[in-house]
Structures are given as structure tokens and as C-alpha cells.
Motif scaffolding. Sequence first.
Motif: not given
Length: 461
Positions: A335-349
Motif C-alpha cells: 500500500d506504498a507507492m505501487a507505481s514505482m515498483l511496477e515501473a521496475f517490474t511489470r511495466d519494464s522489458s
Amino acid sequence: MKKQIRLNAFDMNCVGHIQHGLWTHPRDRSTAYNTIEYWQHLARTAERGLFDGIFLADIVGVYDVYKGSPAPSLENAVQVPVNDPLLVVPVMAAVTKHIGFGVTANLTYETPYLFARRMSTLDHLTRGRVGWNIVTGYLDSAARAMGFKGQREHDDRYDVADEFMEVVYKLWEGSWEGDAVVRDRERRLYARPDKVHRIQHSGRHYNVDAIHLSEPSPQRTPVLYQAGASARGKDFAASHAECVFLYGPNKEQTRKAVEDVRQRAAKLGRDPNGVQLFLGRAIVVGRTRKEAEEKYEEYLSYASAEGALAHFSSTVGIDFSQYDLDEPLQYQKTDAMASMLEAFTRDSSQVWTLRKIFDKGLGARNPPLVGSAEEIADELQSWVEETGVDGFNISRVVTPETLEDFVDLVVPILQERGVYKRDYAEGTLREKLFGKGQALLPDTHPGASYRTLGQSRDAAE
């Protein structure tokens, strides 16, 4: 006419902001953050460089996820100690005439009624030069400090924020009509009661029955900034923000983020060009590339890896002291800054590790732009042309040195190329950003719909 680049000096009322460890550099003066002189020098320097604004970040709570303790943050001055950003605005406004001030305030721990008055007060004192960066917070330490067991869930915080915005719009836009204040000494009439209206709001999270305490300020609603990068955060920004902050790691992802924000705004009936987008960047500049590279290497020797990890751990809600530096990052729901971790995992090739993220940064996630003044100007222009961003939030590295370097070396080149202003426009911050005669929220903004609210209400007693 060439597109004019916008610039904000990105700072915080603390010792260590984004580039952790650099406060130990012998030329850094950030330990004087608790003095009036520090802020007035910053304001004068940024205005000398014709910056559009000084943007002040803020945090409520402390970074205590890394190693399960606030100790690493305290040792490395990772945004603690941190003072109130709103209180330094009048100090800076007193020695400047044009530059705007964007201040961060966490609405989760504010009451709309009193917060609306504080922002109106700042808008009056600055003669319409204030903006508000809307945040909902992401630290459990903040929730505990305010008497809660923990934070609300990520998306729930934005639901609360939408209602908070409805209340402050009603107060700023709908309580006092434009001609309510007459200041008639002979008739002993300051304000017409029939033109001041009671705001009655009964909602899920807030209940307000009151008139706004402040008479209309130059902008009424401050210029609205937002930096949400999650899906819910993007929806919130598309609804409310006039300026959006981005942290794109490359031009392709930044371009997509710019297009996404504008498309979301357009779907809501807003003018997509009524949203300006700023990219966060640190810059190390020299008269030559060799000078800049030498300066960068010097700065790098003072960077704090532990400070960077303490910041990142609390940002995404994961204790990275348990990770190997070369271990690939995996997505975990927090429940912290979800978008930050997504940028380095799910959203990154790419596969990201902690070492890869922080390898070239000066105690921060993103490496700075390094080069001669001409090279930096080239790079800024290329980002604007290739991604569609409107400008940059330039974070401090060594203060005041890096801002002074940029103003003295890069600004003249941008001006010569016709992509940066040679003088300020007159008017409020909103007018400077969006054009003469646009001191108030545009009609397409949802906040503008509350302007006639009071006309159907009972007059204030």
C-alpha cells in the motif's frame, strides 16, 4: 514560434532530498535549510534564471522500512529532519516578484476547511503565485503518527482525495461571489452578506457546514500539481491536475506517459493542452564535458548507497536490506507507492536489480544528466521534442552550486536558441503558465463547476 521550456527548481525543506549523501559535500549548504537566508538565496537565484517555479516536496512520517528502523534515514538525513514547506513560501515571496511556489500537502491528514484557508492565505500573500501538489501519502509511519494503525489501501486514498477536492472547490470557488467584497468605508460595509454563501457538504468522508474564512484570493484555487503514476493516480491527475510530474526512465516510456495523461484529460472533457507535464531530472553541468564529468565523479564520491536504499524501501514498502544487490526485483503488492515498483517490474522489458537501479545515480534512482552547457541544452530540447513534456523539475545535487551552475551556464544557451523566455509575463502563476487572463481555473476544469454553487444557497448570517 518554438515551444518554450518550463522549469521548476525541485527542493524540499530538509537536508537530504533526492540525491542522498550529497549534504556531506564541503560546498553543500543544505544544512542551513532551517534559516531564512537559505530560502531567500534559492528564490533569488531561481528567479534570476527566470524559473517558472520553486517546487517544494514534502513527506509526513519517516522512512523506517529499511532494516526495520528509522536509524539509516536519521544517520543519512534521508528527508528527516524535515520542516513545513508552506511556512517558507512567504519568506521567498518577500524577495521575489514573479516566481511561483508549488507546495506539497498531504490531504489525508488535513481538514478541508482549515487547509483551504491556509492556501488562500498563501495565494493572497504571494499575489497569486502559489500552487498545491496534491498527495495522499504512502508511509505507514505517517498513519501511525496520526493515530491510525496503518494506511488506507492505495486506491481508497484516492477516493478520499476526490471528495476532499470537492469540498475545497466548494470553499474556494463557491462560497464568496466575485463582487462580495466592496470595502465601503462610508457605509461601513466590507463584504455583502448576500454574496457570501454557506457551503453544505455531507459526504462519506467529510461533513462541512461553513462559509470559507478567506475572501477570494487572486487565483481562488491554487495551481494544482500532481504526480500519481498508478492507474488510479493517473485518473485522479486527469481529473484535477494542471501540472503533472513524471519520472520516465527513457524517452519512449515518457512519451507514452505524456500521451496517456492528455488522453485521459480529454476523455473527461478537459483541454488536454491545459495540462503541463514536467519531467524530474538532476543535472551536473560544466563549461566543458570534461569539467562536468570531473564534477560528477567528485559528487559521486559523496553519494550514500544506504540513504538511497532507505528511501527506496519506504517508497515501495519493501525492506531491501533483505535483498542481494544483484537479485532481480519482483513485484509485490503493497500500500506504498505501487507505481514505482511496477515501473521496475511489470511495466519494464528489462530485468532490474538494486545495483542496476542505483549504479550511476548520486544516491538516487535516476542518474543525472551530465555534460557541457551546450550538451545539457541539447538534451533538454530533445526530451521536449521527442516526448512532448513541457519542462523539467530540476532537483538539487549540491546546493546552491548546481542551481547556480544551471542558471549561469544553461539558461543563456536556451534563450539564444529561442526555447526559453527572456522575461516573465505579468500576472498570477496560472497566467504565467497558461496565458494572460487565465488567473482562475478554466471552465473545462471540474473545480470551475462550483462557482455558481453559492448562488442557490442562503446568505451567510
